[in-house]
Design a protein around this motif. Structure first.
Motif, short mmCIF file in Angstrom:
data_model
loop_
_atom_site.label_atom_id
_atom_site.label_comp_id
_atom_site.label_asym_id
_atom_site.label_seq_id
_atom_site.Cartn_x
_atom_site.Cartn_y
_atom_site.Cartn_z
N ARG A 181 -0.36 58.52 22.86
CA ARG A 181 0.79 59.62 22.35
C ARG A 181 0.74 59.97 20.84
N GLY A 182 -0.15 58.95 20.29
CA GLY A 182 -0.50 59.67 18.94
C GLY A 182 0.37 58.22 18.02
N ALA A 183 1.29 57.83 18.48
CA ALA A 183 2.36 57.13 18.01
C ALA A 183 1.66 55.72 16.58
N ALA A 230 -0.71 53.15 7.00
CA ALA A 230 0.35 52.74 8.04
C ALA A 230 1.19 53.35 8.83
N ARG A 231 0.96 53.55 9.91
CA ARG A 231 2.93 54.39 10.37
C ARG A 231 3.17 53.64 10.74
N ILE A 232 4.67 53.95 10.10
CA ILE A 232 5.81 51.79 10.44
C ILE A 232 6.89 52.54 11.40
N LEU A 270 11.63 60.25 16.73
CA LEU A 270 12.15 59.49 18.02
C LEU A 270 10.80 58.97 18.54
N ASP A 271 10.07 58.09 19.01
CA ASP A 271 8.22 58.24 19.52
C ASP A 271 8.81 57.19 20.72
N SER A 321 10.89 54.37 7.74
CA SER A 321 9.43 54.68 9.12
C SER A 321 9.67 55.92 9.94
N HIS A 322 8.18 56.13 10.12
CA HIS A 322 7.63 57.45 10.60
C HIS A 322 8.46 58.11 11.88
N GLY A 323 8.45 56.79 12.41
CA GLY A 323 8.64 56.85 13.87
C GLY A 323 9.79 55.67 14.24
#
Length: 299
Positions: free
Chosen positions: A295-297, A45-47, A221-222, A184-186
């Motif tokens: 956006r790839g978020a 997962a991306r957090i 910052l996403d 978090s990643h973003g």
């Protein structure tokens, strides 16, 4: 008496394709993001932390409806209620009493994370609930070693089971929010189109920069999401214009307008994508999901 030398001018037929594209509320070309392709596999997962130290800006509403929209597109989503008020839990109809909550996972390392995860009425969307007990966590965490990284260690155990984890932060910049940013990643910043909400964004971004420098070099910052926008008021339009001037492409193209459908959906404990699937607000959150994927978020 007769007219002479009359000149007849034929106006050209306008082709819609030749017309300039309409502009959206952010002053940029209004575009529709493509429907994402299904994923062939899931995880890790991306957090993403949904964060703003000002309350009432749409963090919980966005966590619920963005999570539901991503689940509609085949993403496995885990929503983490990280606010002692428990609004996310209530908004998704989760049990919060006599169950394992995020508070238990933070303070008891031996707890199995899967015990706290509850399924929601939206297929593909799960939640780790919270209740008022979480308000005591900051006091208990003060003397913990590496206290800023406890949430990260909790989520790491289930990261491979999901495509995205959304953390609904409380309206403060205390130890819980720092924990969320460290994990978090973003970061997604919901921002009400109102002057006083705008004032705090610079302080929040400064906090994100400090976390990046000291705790989590990978955080980014996403986007800044304009919420509660009312195109009928000059104030909303001016605030959004100032945000775009200050933060440029960091401001997402999707804008969430104010509507009474959001509180109605909250009362029914269902995302607006289920409560009123054809409503413009539901489509706005689907558009947000597609924009973040583009956006790839989000995978």
């Amino acid at each position: 008496m007769t007219r002479s030398n009359e000149v007849r001018v034929e106006l050209p037929v306008l082709d819609e394709a030749s017309l300039p594209a309409p502009l959206g509320p952010t002053g940029r070309t209004l575009r529709s993001f493509p429907v994402p392709k299904p994923l062939k596999s899931h995880g890790p997962a991306r957090i993403i932390a949904l964060c703003n130290q000002k309350g009432g800006v749409g963090k919980t509403t966005t966590s619920i409806n963005l999570g539901a929209s991503l689940a509609e597109y085949g993403r496995r989503v885990l929503a983490v209620d990280f606010d002692p008020q428990g609004a996310l839990s209530a908004g998704l109809g989760a049990q919060t009493h006599d169950v394992t909550t995020i508070y238990d996972l933070l303070l008891t390392r031996t707890k199995d994370v899967s015990e706290a995860i509850q399924h929601t009425s939206t297929p593909g969307l799960d939640i780790i609930p919270a209740n008022i007990d979480l308000s005591a966590a900051e006091v208990h965490l003060v003397n913990e070693v590496a206290r800023e990284q406890i949430l990260a260690s909790v989520l790491r155990k289930v990261s491979d089971d999901y495509d995205v984890i959304l953390i609904d932060c409380q309206p403060s910049l205390g130890i819980l929010t720092v924990n969320a940013l460290t994990a978090s990643h973003g970061v997604l910043i919901p921002l009400e189109c109102e002057y006083f909400a705008l004032r705090g964004v610079a302080l929040l971004i400064e906090t994100i920069d400090k976390v990046r420098e000291r705790l989590n070099p990978a955080i980014q910052l996403d986007g800044i999401l304009a919420t509660m926008y009312d195109s009928r008021t000059l104030h909303s339009r001016e605030v959004l214009e100032r945000v775009v001037d200050a933060f440029g492409t960091n401001v997402l193209e999707t804008v969430i307008s104010r509507t009474v459908k959001f509180p109605d959906a909250s009362v029914s404990a269902t995302p607006i994508t289920q409560f009123a699937p054809e409503h413009a607000a539901a489509e706005a959150y689907r558009q947000l999901a597609r924009e973040l994927i583009t956006r790839g978020a989000v995978a």
